[in-house]
Write an enzyme that holds these catalytic residues in place. Sequence first.
Site, PDB file in Angstrom:
ATOM      1  N   GLU A 138      11.494   3.488  -3.515  1.00 26.45           N
ATOM      2  CA  GLU A 138      12.104   2.174  -3.615  1.00 26.45           C
ATOM      3  C   GLU A 138      11.071   1.153  -4.064  1.00 26.45           C
ATOM      4  O   GLU A 138       9.899   1.243  -3.713  1.00 26.45           O
ATOM      5  CB  GLU A 138      12.673   1.776  -2.253  1.00 26.45           C
TER       6      GLU A 138
ATOM      7  N   CYS B 164       6.961  -5.359  -4.559  1.00 26.55           N
ATOM      8  CA  CYS B 164       6.453  -4.462  -3.522  1.00 26.55           C
ATOM      9  C   CYS B 164       6.554  -3.034  -4.061  1.00 26.55           C
ATOM     10  O   CYS B 164       7.646  -2.527  -4.313  1.00 26.55           O
ATOM     11  CB  CYS B 164       7.291  -4.657  -2.262  1.00 26.55           C
TER      12      CYS B 164
ATOM     13  N   CYS C 220       5.817   9.030   3.683  1.00 28.81           N
ATOM     14  CA  CYS C 220       4.450   8.760   4.139  1.00 28.81           C
ATOM     15  C   CYS C 220       4.059   9.873   5.091  1.00 28.81           C
ATOM     16  O   CYS C 220       4.873  10.302   5.911  1.00 28.81           O
ATOM     17  CB  CYS C 220       4.396   7.407   4.861  1.00 28.81           C
TER      18      CYS C 220
ATOM     19  N   CYS D  95       3.892   6.023  11.896  1.00 30.44           N
ATOM     20  CA  CYS D  95       3.887   4.837  12.751  1.00 30.44           C
ATOM     21  C   CYS D  95       5.276   4.726  13.388  1.00 30.44           C
ATOM     22  O   CYS D  95       6.288   4.875  12.698  1.00 30.44           O
ATOM     23  CB  CYS D  95       3.550   3.597  11.937  1.00 30.44           C
TER      24      CYS D  95
ATOM     25  N   CYS E 291       8.145   2.391  11.962  1.00 30.16           N
ATOM     26  CA  CYS E 291       8.342   2.343  10.507  1.00 30.16           C
ATOM     27  C   CYS E 291       9.352   3.383  10.041  1.00 30.16           C
ATOM     28  O   CYS E 291       9.218   4.572  10.335  1.00 30.16           O
ATOM     29  CB  CYS E 291       7.008   2.562   9.802  1.00 30.16           C
TER      30      CYS E 291
ATOM     31  N   GLU F 155       1.111   5.414   2.184  1.00 31.50           N
ATOM     32  CA  GLU F 155      -0.188   4.862   2.535  1.00 31.50           C
ATOM     33  C   GLU F 155      -1.048   4.915   1.262  1.00 31.50           C
ATOM     34  O   GLU F 155      -1.510   5.991   0.862  1.00 31.50           O
ATOM     35  CB  GLU F 155      -0.804   5.696   3.679  1.00 31.50           C
TER      36      GLU F 155
ATOM     37  N   SER G 172      -2.085  -2.894   1.114  1.00 29.28           N
ATOM     38  CA  SER G 172      -1.974  -2.817   2.570  1.00 29.28           C
ATOM     39  C   SER G 172      -2.296  -1.401   3.037  1.00 29.28           C
ATOM     40  O   SER G 172      -1.765  -0.424   2.509  1.00 29.28           O
ATOM     41  CB  SER G 172      -0.545  -3.186   2.996  1.00 29.28           C
TER      42      SER G 172
ATOM     43  N   SER H  70      -2.898  -3.204   8.517  1.00 24.84           N
ATOM     44  CA  SER H  70      -1.828  -3.112   9.507  1.00 24.84           C
ATOM     45  C   SER H  70      -2.444  -2.879  10.878  1.00 24.84           C
ATOM     46  O   SER H  70      -2.679  -1.744  11.269  1.00 24.84           O
ATOM     47  CB  SER H  70      -0.901  -1.948   9.150  1.00 24.84           C
ATOM     48  N   LEU H  71      -2.691  -3.966  11.591  1.00 30.25           N
ATOM     49  CA  LEU H  71      -3.373  -3.847  12.875  1.00 30.25           C
ATOM     50  C   LEU H  71      -2.380  -3.494  13.983  1.00 30.25           C
ATOM     51  O   LEU H  71      -2.493  -2.463  14.627  1.00 30.25           O
ATOM     52  CB  LEU H  71      -4.119  -5.154  13.167  1.00 30.25           C
ATOM     53  N   HIS H  72      -1.448  -4.376  14.253  1.00 33.46           N
ATOM     54  CA  HIS H  72      -0.294  -4.143  15.135  1.00 33.46           C
ATOM     55  C   HIS H  72      -0.592  -3.948  16.621  1.00 33.46           C
ATOM     56  O   HIS H  72       0.330  -3.960  17.439  1.00 33.46           O
ATOM     57  CB  HIS H  72       0.556  -2.962  14.662  1.00 33.46           C
TER      58      HIS H  72
ATOM     59  N   ASN I 141      11.528  -5.406  11.912  1.00 33.37           N
ATOM     60  CA  ASN I 141      12.800  -5.183  11.212  1.00 33.37           C
ATOM     61  C   ASN I 141      13.411  -3.882  11.714  1.00 33.37           C
ATOM     62  O   ASN I 141      12.811  -2.822  11.564  1.00 33.37           O
ATOM     63  CB  ASN I 141      12.571  -5.089   9.699  1.00 33.37           C
TER      64      ASN I 141
ATOM     65  N   CYS J 261      10.264  -5.200   5.197  1.00 31.63           N
ATOM     66  CA  CYS J 261       9.123  -4.348   5.572  1.00 31.63           C
ATOM     67  C   CYS J 261       9.549  -3.264   6.536  1.00 31.63           C
ATOM     68  O   CYS J 261      10.201  -3.536   7.535  1.00 31.63           O
ATOM     69  CB  CYS J 261       8.070  -5.156   6.318  1.00 31.63           C
TER      70      CYS J 261
HETATM   71  N1  SAH Z   1       1.326   2.165   4.634  1.00 32.26           N
HETATM   72  C1  SAH Z   1       0.801   0.877   4.446  1.00 32.26           C
HETATM   73  C2  SAH Z   1       1.641   0.005   3.543  1.00 32.26           C
HETATM   74  C3  SAH Z   1       3.137   0.029   3.682  1.00 32.26           C
HETATM   75  S1  SAH Z   1       3.893  -0.713   5.052  1.00 32.26           S
HETATM   76  C4  SAH Z   1       0.577   0.195   5.771  1.00 32.26           C
HETATM   77  O1  SAH Z   1       1.033   0.696   6.774  1.00 32.26           O
HETATM   78  O2  SAH Z   1      -0.107  -0.822   5.776  1.00 32.26           O
HETATM   79  C5  SAH Z   1       3.821  -2.472   4.831  1.00 32.26           C
HETATM   80  C6  SAH Z   1       3.793  -3.242   6.167  1.00 32.26           C
HETATM   81  O3  SAH Z   1       5.067  -3.201   6.842  1.00 32.26           O
HETATM   82  C7  SAH Z   1       2.790  -2.658   7.147  1.00 32.26           C
HETATM   83  O4  SAH Z   1       2.078  -3.659   7.803  1.00 32.26           O
HETATM   84  C8  SAH Z   1       3.694  -1.947   8.110  1.00 32.26           C
HETATM   85  O5  SAH Z   1       3.071  -1.689   9.315  1.00 32.26           O
HETATM   86  C9  SAH Z   1       4.851  -2.900   8.214  1.00 32.26           C
HETATM   87  N2  SAH Z   1       6.044  -2.333   8.830  1.00 32.26           N
HETATM   88  C10 SAH Z   1       6.387  -1.035   8.892  1.00 32.26           C
HETATM   89  N3  SAH Z   1       7.573  -0.904   9.538  1.00 32.26           N
HETATM   90  C11 SAH Z   1       7.972  -2.146   9.890  1.00 32.26           C
HETATM   91  C12 SAH Z   1       9.144  -2.660  10.542  1.00 32.26           C
HETATM   92  N4  SAH Z   1      10.108  -1.853  10.943  1.00 32.26           N
HETATM   93  N5  SAH Z   1       9.231  -3.993  10.732  1.00 32.26           N
HETATM   94  C13 SAH Z   1       8.273  -4.814  10.271  1.00 32.26           C
HETATM   95  N6  SAH Z   1       7.161  -4.384   9.611  1.00 32.26           N
HETATM   96  C14 SAH Z   1       7.011  -3.067   9.429  1.00 32.26           C
HETATM   97 FE1  SF4 Z   2       3.135   5.001   6.595  1.00 34.49          FE
HETATM   98 FE2  SF4 Z   2       2.553   2.376   6.571  1.00 34.49          FE
HETATM   99 FE3  SF4 Z   2       4.904   3.262   7.535  1.00 34.49          FE
HETATM  100 FE4  SF4 Z   2       2.669   3.724   8.889  1.00 34.49          FE
HETATM  101  S1  SF4 Z   2       3.577   1.709   8.449  1.00 34.49           S
HETATM  102  S2  SF4 Z   2       4.298   5.229   8.493  1.00 34.49           S
HETATM  103  S3  SF4 Z   2       1.188   4.062   7.245  1.00 34.49           S
HETATM  104  S4  SF4 Z   2       4.213   3.421   5.437  1.00 34.49           S
END
Ligand code: SAH
Ligand code: SF4
Length: 389
Positions: free
Chosen positions: A121, A134, A141, A145, A148, A197, A228, A250-252, A329, A372
């Site tokens: 996408e 984007c 991936c 996470c 995600c 990633e 990212s 992506s710290l989180h 989200n 996201c």
């Molecule tokens: N894999 C890379 C880039 C893609 S994700 C990464 O993880 O950085 C882009 C951003 O969206 C990242 O910060 C990811 O953690 C965040 N993200 C993933 N799932 C999400 C969700 N359900 N709600 C909000 N942000 C999310």
């Molecule tokens: Fe992959 Fe980024 Fe999603 Fe984590 S947040 S599963 S690294 S796409």
Amino acid sequence: MQVDQTIHTPVHGLVIKQPEKRTMPSAVIDGQKNLVGLSREELMDALQEIGAEKFRAKQIWQWIYHHGTTDFTAMSNIAKPMQQKLAEHFVIARPTISKDMISFDGTRKWLIDFPDKNRVEVVHIPEEDRGTLCVSSQVGCTLTCTFCHTGTQKLVRNLSAAEIVGQVMMARDCLDEWPTPKEGRRLSNIVMMGMGEPLYNYEQVAKALKMVMDPEGIAISKRKITLSTSGVVPVMEQCGRELGVNLAVSLHAVNNELRSEIVPINRKWPIEELMHACRHYYPEGGSSGRRITFEYVMLKGVNDSDADARELVRLIKGIPAKVNLIPFNAWPGAPYECSSNNRIRAFSDIVHAAGYVTPVRTPRGQDILAACGQLKSDSERKKGEKVQL
Ligand code: SAH
Ligand code: SF4
């Protein structure tokens, strides 16, 4: 070119899906070589093989990446017989669009198909002063996470440079952006924040971004591109040095216990190593004014307390940074809820008071699951696709 598995060594407790062992599908189409995705040097070699002069490479490069031409007969500075010869041996291909959806807020999402039936996408987010694309770096991936949607997708393979730069070219076709406009671009910025990633597919991502940045090509500067990463520490330094694009991390979570649970790559490269890599990312150093963006998804009752916010400030101390708070989200079956607006505000106030810009990211394109972490390209997704062009 096969998916690079060398940095996918599983560590204890880190579940990594095995990427499909397939060769890249789109380098040759019906016996003709695709010129999209070749570096300038590779293009020169390909042209020499059919007896074209070396200097043609520069002309053809500009036709492909500045004018967006897909038809050799439109290349007006090349004589007819050579145009014909080029058309016999080469194609200038685009990925196939299988869905083109537009959200009530103007966000547009394309589902694109590759010849091996894999799909990714691509999302365009228009704003008043810019337009951001984007871009995806992998099908699915390998990481998982927990918040995600992409991470739940089983099928995984790396995209080739042609497939990555092809997403940008496809979007520019649809946005009618050829030849490259100098001002007022609808596609002015790129974020490598789609599926995958990017630093687990660094070689192809780097090759594609060099084409995007080339001043005689798509000409989007490194300051308008943000990559990212979830924290592939050993590749971060190389990325800063070779590409110099903006970095988002992506710290989180602010402690290793929680981060290892929700961003499993943390078991391999924990927070301390990640912070060290962030401090050394920009080769220009701290005086350049360039900042790292820390992304922090707001998960209700999980990572959103005042204490978490204070620890975040402590962790990033001394790093020129901006903290992007992302409301979680939801996606079908997601195990989390988004923090309340009040909680997000309280968290943001603490980080802001410490001197950091702390925007809360507005979710875009939610009705077409384009926000996201909502991207996932398998058939389950059909339920979410409401508006279709
Ligand atoms: N894999 C890379 C880039 C893609 S994700 C990464 O993880 O950085 C882009 C951003 O969206 C990242 O910060 C990811 O953690 C965040 N993200 C993933 N799932 C999400 C969700 N359900 N709600 C909000 N942000 C999310
Ligand atoms: Fe992959 Fe980024 Fe999603 Fe984590 S947040 S599963 S690294 S796409």
